[in-house]
Motif scaffolding. Structure first.
Motif, PDB file in Angstrom:
ATOM      1  N   TRP A  15       0.854  -1.185   0.000  1.00  0.00           N
ATOM      2  CA  TRP A  15       0.000   0.000   0.000  1.00  0.00           C
ATOM      3  C   TRP A  15       0.895   1.242   0.000  1.00  0.00           C
ATOM      4  O   TRP A  15       1.992   1.242   0.599  1.00  0.00           O
ATOM      5  CB  TRP A  15      -0.872   0.028   1.254  1.00  0.00           C
ATOM      6  N   ASN A  21      -5.714   2.838   4.339  1.00  0.00           N
ATOM      7  CA  ASN A  21      -5.918   1.432   4.703  1.00  0.00           C
ATOM      8  C   ASN A  21      -5.130   1.041   5.951  1.00  0.00           C
ATOM      9  O   ASN A  21      -5.551   0.163   6.709  1.00  0.00           O
ATOM     10  CB  ASN A  21      -5.476   0.513   3.550  1.00  0.00           C
ATOM     11  N   GLN A  50      -7.544  -2.724  -3.419  1.00  0.00           N
ATOM     12  CA  GLN A  50      -6.573  -2.462  -2.340  1.00  0.00           C
ATOM     13  C   GLN A  50      -7.172  -2.865  -1.002  1.00  0.00           C
ATOM     14  O   GLN A  50      -6.513  -3.500  -0.178  1.00  0.00           O
ATOM     15  CB  GLN A  50      -6.196  -0.978  -2.312  1.00  0.00           C
ATOM     16  N   ASN A 120     -12.832   5.006  -0.276  1.00  0.00           N
ATOM     17  CA  ASN A 120     -11.943   6.098  -0.717  1.00  0.00           C
ATOM     18  C   ASN A 120     -12.526   6.847  -1.909  1.00  0.00           C
ATOM     19  O   ASN A 120     -11.869   7.690  -2.508  1.00  0.00           O
ATOM     20  CB  ASN A 120     -10.530   5.580  -1.029  1.00  0.00           C
ATOM     21  N   VAL A 200      -4.298   8.486  -1.179  1.00  0.00           N
ATOM     22  CA  VAL A 200      -3.371   9.605  -1.401  1.00  0.00           C
ATOM     23  C   VAL A 200      -2.862   9.662  -2.839  1.00  0.00           C
ATOM     24  O   VAL A 200      -2.351  10.690  -3.284  1.00  0.00           O
ATOM     25  CB  VAL A 200      -2.162   9.549  -0.420  1.00  0.00           C
TER      26      VAL A 200
HETATM   27  S1  SF4 Z   1      -3.328   5.224  -1.457  1.00  0.00           S
HETATM   28 FE1  SF4 Z   1      -4.828   4.581  -2.983  1.00  0.00          FE
HETATM   29  S2  SF4 Z   1      -3.619   3.561  -4.580  1.00  0.00           S
HETATM   30 FE2  SF4 Z   1      -2.323   3.690  -2.759  1.00  0.00          FE
HETATM   31  S3  SF4 Z   1      -2.634   1.758  -1.680  1.00  0.00           S
HETATM   32 FE3  SF4 Z   1      -4.098   3.222  -0.831  1.00  0.00          FE
HETATM   33  S4  SF4 Z   1      -5.993   2.925  -1.983  1.00  0.00           S
HETATM   34 FE4  SF4 Z   1      -4.306   1.983  -3.155  1.00  0.00          FE
END
Ligand code: SF4
Ligand SMILES: Cc1ncc(C[n+]2csc(CCOP(=O)(O)OP(=O)(O)O)c2C)c(N)n1
Length: 282
Positions: A15, A21, A50, A120, A200
Motif C-alpha cells: 500500500w 488502509n 486495495q 476512498n 493519497v
Molecule cells: S493510497 Fe490509494 S492507490 Fe495507494 S494503496 Fe491506498 S488505496 Fe491503493
C-alpha cells in the motif's frame, strides 16, 4: 490474554505510504484484541481491490474471493459455521458497484457478519477510475470531463433497506474506529461500517484534511440511533458536515434465528444424511 501482536504477520505490504488502509488495519487488530479473540476465532473475507488485500496482512483465517463476491462467500461461511466471527473487507467499488446486489441481499438476510467498507470514493487498485461513491463532476483518467452519475449514498441505502447496524468511521480517527468495529462485531446481525479513507495517490479531492475539516462525532450531539427518520436525515449530511459514529441501530431476528435447523448448532457439526439429500434432489 490476547495481544494485537497475535494478529501480526510478515506478508509484504505494498500500500502507498499514507494510505488510509493502514489505520483501518490497525483498528481491526486492536478491536479483535479488545474482543478477546484469537486468530482461530476469526474469518476475514474480501473481494478484489486495495481494500480486498487487507486480510493478507493479518494472521487469521482468510478467504480472498472474486470482485464483488465477498458477501456471498461470507454468508456461506457463516451458515456453515456460526461460531466464526466473520468480517468482510471491501472497497466502495467492490461492494457498492460490482457487489451492489450482494450488499442488498446481505442486508435483507440479516446474516450475522460485519462489513467494513474502505470508502476512498475511487477505484484505487486500477489507478483512479470513478467508483459508485465518486462525487458527480469529479474528473478521473477515464472521465476527464467529470463523472456524470450521481453518487450512491451507502448509509441511506442500508438504512432504507432495513440494516440493523449502520455506522460511519474515519481512518483519521483510529480510536473511534476501533470502538465502532467492536460494537459492530458485538451486534447480532448484519453490521455495516462505511469507513472514510483517503487514497493519497488517486483521489486528490477527498483528502485527509478535507475530511478533518468536516467530520463530527454523532455521539456528542444527542443523536437517537433508534430513530430511523433522524438516521436517514444524518445519512444525507455531506459536503459541509459529515457525521461519524452509529447512525442507526435496531435489534432484529438474524438469518440464523429464522432458520430453525441453523439454530440447532453449526452446520459443520450436523450429521449428514446422504440418503435424505438424494431423496430430496432426485
Ligand atoms: S493510497 Fe490509494 S492507490 Fe495507494 S494503496 Fe491506498 S488505496 Fe491503493
Ligand atoms: C469482474 C472484474 N471487473 C473488474 C476488475 C478490475 N478491478 C480490480 S480492482 C477494481 C477496483 C477496486 O476498487 P475499490 O473496490 O474501490 O477498491 P480500492 O482498490 O479502491 O480499495 C477493479 C475495477 C476485476 N478484477 N474483476
Amino acid at each position: 490474554m490476547a495481544t494485537s501482536k497475535l494478529f501480526d504477520n510478515d506478508f509484504e505490504n505494498k500500500w502507498c505510504p499514507g494510505c488510509g488502509n493502514f489505520p483501518i488495519l490497525s483498528a481491526m487488530k486492536k478491536a479483535f484484541t479488545d474482543l478477546g479473540l484469537t486468530p482461530a476465532d476469526l474469518l476475514l473475507v474480501s473481494g478484489i481491490g486495495q481494500a480486498g488485500k487487507t486480510p493478507h496482512f493479518l494472521n487469521c483465517n482468510m478467504f480472498h474471493s472474486l470482485h464483488g463476491r465477498a458477501l456471498p462467500v461470507a454468508t456461506g461461511a457463516k451458515i456453515a459455521n456460526k461460531d466464526l466471527n466473520i468480517v468482510v473487507n471491501s472497497g466502495d467499488g467492490d461492494c457498492y458497484g460490482e457487489g451492489g446486489n450482494h450488499f442488498v441481499a446481505a442486508i435483507r438476510r440479516n446474516i450475522d457478519i460485519t462489513l467494513i467498507v474502505h470508502n476512498n470514493m475511487i477505484y484505487g487498485l486500477t489507478k483512479g477510475q470513478a467508483s459508485p461513491t465518486t462525487a458527480m463532476g469529479m474528473a478521473t483518467p477515464i472521465q476527464p470531463a467529470g463523472t456524470m452519475s450521481s453518487p450512491v449514498n451507502p448509509l441511506a441505502l442500508a438504512i432504507s433497506q432495513g440494516a440493523g447496524f449502520v455506522a460511519r468511521g474515519f481512518s483519521g480517527e483510529i480510536e473511534t474506529l476501533t470502538r465502532l468495529i467492536v460494537q459492530a462485531m458485538e451486534y447480532r446481525g448484519f453490521s455495516l461500517i462505511d469507513v472514510l479513507q483517503p487514497c493519497v495517490s488517486f483521489n486528490r479531492v477527498n483528502t485527509l484534511q478535507w475530511y478533518k475539516d468536516r467530520v463530527y462525532d454523532l455521539g456528542e450531539t444527542g443523536h437517537d440511533m433508534t430513530d430511523k427518520q433522524s438516521a436517514l436525515e444524518r445519512s444525507n449530511e455531506w459536503e459541509e458536515k459529515i457525521p461519524l459514529g452509529i447512525l442507526y441501530r435496531e435489534e432484529k431476528p438474524t438469518f440464523h434465528d429464522r432458520v430453525k435447523r441453523l439454530a440447532e448448532g453449526p452446520l459443520i457439526a450436523h450429521k449428514f444424511d446422504a440418503k435424505a439429500v438424494a431423496a430430496a434432489l432426485f
